[in-house]
Enzyme design. Structure first.
Site, PDB file in Angstrom:
ATOM      1  N   ASP A 167       1.230  -1.671   0.145  1.00 12.85           N
ATOM      2  CA  ASP A 167       0.316   0.134   0.199  1.00 12.85           C
ATOM      3  C   ASP A 167       1.001   1.325   0.190  1.00 12.85           C
ATOM      4  O   ASP A 167       0.565   1.965   1.165  1.00 12.85           O
ATOM      5  CB  ASP A 167      -0.863  -0.505   1.134  1.00 12.85           C
ATOM      6  N   GLU A 404       2.852  -7.659   6.964  1.00 17.35           N
ATOM      7  CA  GLU A 404       2.822  -7.547   7.409  1.00 17.35           C
ATOM      8  C   GLU A 404       2.586  -9.098   5.799  1.00 17.35           C
ATOM      9  O   GLU A 404       2.011  -9.644   4.387  1.00 17.35           O
ATOM     10  CB  GLU A 404       1.438  -6.950   6.716  1.00 17.35           C
ATOM     11  N   TYR A 456      -5.713  -2.594  12.771  1.00 19.68           N
ATOM     12  CA  TYR A 456      -7.393  -1.472  12.578  1.00 19.68           C
ATOM     13  C   TYR A 456      -8.637  -2.099  12.526  1.00 19.68           C
ATOM     14  O   TYR A 456      -9.974  -1.374  11.935  1.00 19.68           O
ATOM     15  CB  TYR A 456      -7.032  -1.648  11.393  1.00 19.68           C
ATOM     16  N   GLU A 492       1.042  -0.601  14.276  1.00 18.61           N
ATOM     17  CA  GLU A 492      -0.059   0.278  13.155  1.00 18.61           C
ATOM     18  C   GLU A 492      -0.897  -0.036  13.900  1.00 18.61           C
ATOM     19  O   GLU A 492      -1.389  -0.589  14.236  1.00 18.61           O
ATOM     20  CB  GLU A 492       0.165  -0.292  11.633  1.00 18.61           C
TER      21      GLU A 492
HETATM   22  C1  BDP Z   1      -1.117  -1.900   7.040  1.00 20.72           C
HETATM   23  C2  BDP Z   1       0.008  -2.126   6.312  1.00 20.72           C
HETATM   24  C3  BDP Z   1       0.084  -0.653   5.558  1.00 20.72           C
HETATM   25  C4  BDP Z   1      -1.150  -0.092   5.008  1.00 20.72           C
HETATM   26  C5  BDP Z   1      -2.015  -0.226   6.191  1.00 20.72           C
HETATM   27  C6  BDP Z   1      -3.357   0.886   5.936  1.00 20.72           C
HETATM   28  O1  BDP Z   1       0.871  -2.708   6.493  1.00 20.72           O
HETATM   29  O2  BDP Z   1       1.115  -0.135   4.409  1.00 20.72           O
HETATM   30  O3  BDP Z   1      -0.939   1.215   4.741  1.00 20.72           O
HETATM   31  O4  BDP Z   1      -2.022  -1.175   5.975  1.00 20.72           O
HETATM   32  O5  BDP Z   1      -4.202   0.030   5.079  1.00 20.72           O
HETATM   33  O6  BDP Z   1      -1.605  -2.970   6.698  1.00 20.72           O
HETATM   34  O7  BDP Z   1      -3.803   1.969   5.758  1.00 20.72           O
END
Ligand code: BDP
Length: 579
Positions: A167, A404, A456, A492
């Site tokens: 991404d 990932e 997330y 993240e």
């Molecule tokens: C994670 C990835 C990252 C993406 C992020 C996203 O490691 O590179 O930019 O999600 O979805 O899966 O914002």
């Protein structure tokens, strides 16, 4: 691998500037001898990605030729010196010629490579040509154009333009400086510095690689700074220097010493190199991450080398700005998501006191049989090259061997065993990690010292429900820790946010939603004693492939915009992290 420098024994010039560039989608260049010099090029900046410099080639990743001309500076002499051309980063593949002679090729962006040009260089009128391409392919790392079925990966890549398996935009070109440099024959080739602390004394072990292989020499060392002036001399390849009352390196006090090594022959110096070093230790004990024997908690970000127009090109002012913003927010660390950053970024981390999880370009890996051996070989090359480049930075506190990976197939485990064994053999002093979205299902945490989790919930799942997302996070953290009993960093978490869009009560894409989601996550993290760090995704908005979930081809999870203006979340983090 030593970064080129200038001193009375070594010289270095930067070939950056405006080069000629010619796109070659039909692959005519080789048969038309463009490698010996070509006409009809357009001006293009080096370093910079090509994609955003022109109106007609944003998504083009194919064959492209670069060319520049240079004369040797006054006093340089190929008959008594060794001359090299070093490319700090070319994405993704490069083939290079000097004056029509093929020097070699290199695969993989983000890490340096160099060629000995001593026998090809002329005093005047040299023509340096590079063919560069960044096509996306399943057997490259990072991969692209990957089929979308469960053997490969979970999400379809065909809906991305360009079809990357990661991404961020697959920017191409000569993205960091190209250096021409001269060293004496039999110069110092490498240095490895390992530091330790005994009471208040710093121990600095220095090993010398490739020095004067063919001739007897003596190495003289001087370690200077903070009132110290410690000298040593050896004909062996290793020396230990002791620094009484050492000024240790840490984020609060990033104390550096200058280590100078001089090679002498018959009493006369013939080469010299100076390296900035920091005396510090890093270790994991139980659930704690220890810097200089004391627990440390990481607060910081994932980031990208990304800026309008230059793309992924080195932009020193942006580096300085990003450090200033990170300091302003109260961060003490970051991960080099998802590839090694420039040498300049690493040097400043040492000076400014940032802790780095240093990541290889192994993002978006999958484990289907086709191309697997090749992907592993590339990952091994990247691991070797990254450690060779960054091993002497006090700021680097861990190696991340992947981000990932789509690692549900059984072949993933031997792959990561192989990579982590290599990493540990090359550097037994730093923890090894990888960042996963699989949670407790990530079997390869078995080979890691630290577990990095990306989450997330509240965004891609539990959308619009921050509290439910935070509860989900808490349960997943517990499950992960129960299974492996190793410290965790949440590497993240975040929410896409349109700067200037507001909603009360908070709604997805509004600045309030991002601020509240980050706050809820941080509250959970602070309640778990085995969590040793939090890295928000992302420091800044960044360009990526176009897709329905990427408005304007942008990932908008930055707490700053792409032009570095704060969103509400930046202020919120500042309150949380500085208090
Ligand atoms: C994670 C990835 C990252 C993406 C992020 C996203 O490691 O590179 O930019 O999600 O979805 O899966 O914002």
């Amino acid at each position: 691998m030593l970064y080129p420098q200038s001193n009375p024994f070594r010289q270095c010039v930067d070939l950056s500037g405006i080069w000629d560039l010619r796109f070659d989608p039909e692959g005519d260049g080789i048969k038309s001898n463009w490698f010996a010099g070509f006409t009809g090029g357009r001006p293009a900046a080096v370093p910079a990605s090509w994609n955003d410099q022109f109106e007609d080639r944003r998504d083009y990743l194919g064959n492209t030729w670069y060319q520049t001309r240079f004369d040797l500076p006054w006093g340089w002499d190929a008959s008594r010196q060794q001359l090299r051309v070093r490319f700090n980063s070319v994405n993704y593949f490069a083939e290079v010629w000097l004056n029509g002679a093929r020097l070699g090729q290199h695969e993989g962006g983000h890490l340096p490579f160099e060629f000995d040009v001593t026998s090809h260089v002329r005093r005047e009128g040299n023509v340096l040509v590079a063919r560069v391409e960044g096509e996306l392919a399943p057997d490259r790392v990072p991969p692209g154009n990957v089929p979308s079925d469960p053997q490969h990966m979970f999400l379809t890549q065909k809906e991305n333009n360009p079809p990357s398996s990661f991404d961020f935009f697959p920017f191409c070109g000569i993205q960091r400086p190209v250096l021409l440099y001269a060293t004496p024959r039999d110069a110092l080739g490498d240095l490895t510095v390992i530091t330790d602390i005994a009471g208040t004394t710093g121990r600095v072990r220095v090993s010398v690689g490739d020095a004067g292989a063919s001739v007897p020499h003596t190495a003289r060392f001087a370690l200077r700074g903070h009132g110290a002036n410690i000298l040593a001399e050896t004909t062996a390849d290793e020396v230990e220097m002791r620094v009484p009352d050492a000024a240790l390196w840490s984020p609060e006090a990033p104390n550096l010493y200058d280590l100078t090594i001089e090679l002498t022959r018959d009493g006369a110096p013939y080469d010299r190199y100076t390296l900035s070093i920091g005396i510090r230790t890093i270790a994991i004990e139980g659930d704690a991450l220890l810097l200089n024997g004391k627990p440390i908690y990481l607060k910081g970000f994932g980031r990208h080398e990304d800026f309008p127009i230059v793309g992924r090109g080195l932009a020193p002012a942006v580096i300085v700005k990003d450090y200033a913003l990170m300091k302003w927010v109260g961060a003490n660390s970051f991960r080099t998501t998802h590839y090694p950053y420039s040498e300049q970024m690493m040097d400043l981390a040492d000076r400014l006191g940032f802790l780095i999880i240093d990541e290889t370009p192994a993002v978006g890996l999958f484990f289907a049989a086709e191309g697997l051996a090749r992907r592993l070989e590339l990952c091994r090359q990247y691991t070797r090259d990254l450690i060779a480049r960054d091993k002497n930075h006090p700021s680097v506190i861990a190696w991340s061997i992947a981000n990932e990976p789509h690692s549900w197939l059984p072949s993933a485990k031997p792959f990561f065993k192989n990579l982590s064994d290599l990493c540990r053999a090359l550097d037994p002093t730093r923890p090894i990690t990888l960042a996963t979205y699989l949670g407790a299902a990530e079997e390869s945490f078995e080979f890691c010292d630290l577990m990095c989790l990306n989450r997330y919930a509240g965004w891609y799942s539990q959308s619009g429900k921050i509290e439910e997302g935070a509860a989900c996070l808490a349960a997943e953290l517990d499950a992960l820790y129960q299974k492996f009993r190793k410290p965790v960093i949440l590497t993240e978490f975040g929410a896409d946010t349109i700067a200037g869009f507001h909603a009360q009560p908070p709604e997805m894409f509004a600045e309030e939603y991002q601020a509240e989601m980050l706050t809820a996550y941080i509250n959970v993290l602070r309640s778990k004693s085995f969590v040793v760090g939090e890295h928000v995704w992302n420091l800044c908005d960044f360009k990526t492939s176009q897709a329905v979930q990427r408005m304007g081809g942008m990932n908008l999870k930055g707490v700053f915009t792409r032009d570095r203006r704060p969103k509400l979340a930046a202020h919120r983090l500042r309150e949380l992290w500085r208090s």
